[in-house]
Design an enzyme around this catalytic site. Structure first.
Site, PDB file in Angstrom:
ATOM      1  N   CYS A 115      -8.745 -19.617   3.418  1.00 14.22           N
ATOM      2  CA  CYS A 115      -9.487 -18.558   4.103  1.00 14.22           C
ATOM      3  C   CYS A 115     -10.414 -19.167   5.162  1.00 14.22           C
ATOM      4  O   CYS A 115      -9.949 -19.575   6.214  1.00 14.22           O
ATOM      5  CB  CYS A 115     -10.218 -17.664   3.105  1.00 14.22           C
ATOM      6  SG  CYS A 115     -10.708 -16.074   3.804  1.00 14.22           S
ATOM      7  N   HIS A 205      -6.058 -15.901  -0.714  1.00 18.99           N
ATOM      8  CA  HIS A 205      -6.838 -16.565  -1.766  1.00 18.99           C
ATOM      9  C   HIS A 205      -5.958 -16.982  -2.941  1.00 18.99           C
ATOM     10  O   HIS A 205      -5.897 -16.292  -3.971  1.00 18.99           O
ATOM     11  CB  HIS A 205      -7.962 -15.644  -2.239  1.00 18.99           C
ATOM     12  CG  HIS A 205      -9.096 -15.579  -1.279  1.00 18.99           C
ATOM     13  ND1 HIS A 205     -10.142 -16.470  -1.275  1.00 18.99           N
ATOM     14  CD2 HIS A 205      -9.314 -14.738  -0.236  1.00 18.99           C
ATOM     15  CE1 HIS A 205     -10.967 -16.188  -0.288  1.00 18.99           C
ATOM     16  NE2 HIS A 205     -10.487 -15.134   0.363  1.00 18.99           N
ATOM     17  N   GLU A 207      -6.718 -19.172  -4.949  1.00 12.77           N
ATOM     18  CA  GLU A 207      -7.626 -19.553  -6.036  1.00 12.77           C
ATOM     19  C   GLU A 207      -8.157 -18.338  -6.793  1.00 12.77           C
ATOM     20  O   GLU A 207      -8.967 -18.504  -7.727  1.00 12.77           O
ATOM     21  CB  GLU A 207      -8.781 -20.403  -5.482  1.00 12.77           C
ATOM     22  CG  GLU A 207      -9.953 -19.653  -4.894  1.00 12.77           C
ATOM     23  CD  GLU A 207      -9.735 -19.046  -3.516  1.00 12.77           C
ATOM     24  OE1 GLU A 207     -10.728 -18.833  -2.811  1.00 12.77           O
ATOM     25  OE2 GLU A 207      -8.572 -18.746  -3.164  1.00 12.77           O
TER      26      GLU A 207
END
Length: 242
Positions: A115, A205, A207
């Site tokens: 990001c 994202h 994660e």
């Protein structure tokens, strides 16, 4: 293997407390996913940690990961502030994370940008950003938008949708040596890679706690493999010249 993960900060004003909690959850998920791979992970705040410790952390790591955070100062890519909503910039974090990127360039250290980190990789190498795009960030308690990104499974073995986005800026003109790997259905650049360095950036994202153990670990292994392959190639070339 040791991964150094760089985020922006650990504390914010009351107005930014909810955003900080969201980032803390993402960062904790990233650390946990790295550790589940059998690697070690360290987390570093680019806006507040001592400069010498940030530089040492990046140079001692086998891989660098640049995590999400605030908008990047547009003066770094030659523009003024054209955002419809003007939030503060984190100029020290910008500067320190760009230093980490350029050190990775000189050392050919594998790097994954997520990001903001994806965007900052592009800016560090001379690229620009679109300062506002719509449709890639939701409102309310869950700001993540499941985004259609054709070909996402090609980035790493076993990588599957959803691509969970939470951004309002995006890569525009590409930096030196970078090329766009994936676009969303509406044309936003969702992944970039370097033509010769083991660098990868993704706009979504991986994660996120719902997907980290599949997506983030897959991307980290893919970047690591690319770095190892490049290193082996350089060794073979050096041996032939000798």
């Amino acid at each position: 293997m040791h991964a150094a993960l760089f985020h922006v900060r650990t504390r914010r004003s009351r107005a930014g407390a909810e955003y900080q909690r969201l980032l803390d959850a993402l960062n904790a998920s990233a650390v946990s996913a790295v550790q589940d791979m059998g690697w070690t992970a360290s987390l570093h705040a680019a806006a507040s940690d001592p400069e010498h410790s940030l530089r040492r952390a990046s140079r001692e790591a086998d891989m660098v990961v640049l995590l999400d955070g605030d908008d990047i100062d547009p003066s770094l890519y030659g523009q003024g502030d054209h955002r419809p909503t003007r939030t503060p910039y984190e100029r020290r974090a910008d500067r320190m994370q760009i230093a980490v990127i350029m050190d990775a360039v000189s050392q050919r250290r594998p790097l994954l940008g997520i990001c903001r980190g994806h965007q900052l990789l592009n800016v560090a190498l001379g690229g620009t950003l679109r300062q506002h795009v719509s449709g890639h960030r939701g409102g309310g308690a869950d700001p993540f938008v499941a985004t259609a990104v054709p070909g996402v499974a090609t980035l790493a073995p076993g990588l599957q949708p959803p691509a969970l986005c939470m951004h309002h800026q995006a890569v525009d003109e590409l930096g030196r040596g970078l090329h766009a790997v994936l676009h969303s259905d509406d044309g936003v650049i969702e992944a970039i890679a370097h033509e010769s360095l083991p660098f990868l950036g993704v706009q979504w994202h991986p994660e996120h706690p719902a997907v980290a153990r599949a997506q983030l670990t897959g991307l980290l292994r893919a970047v690591h493999r690319r770095g190892a392959a490049r290193e082996n190639q350089l060794v073979r070339v050096s041996s032939r010249r000798a």
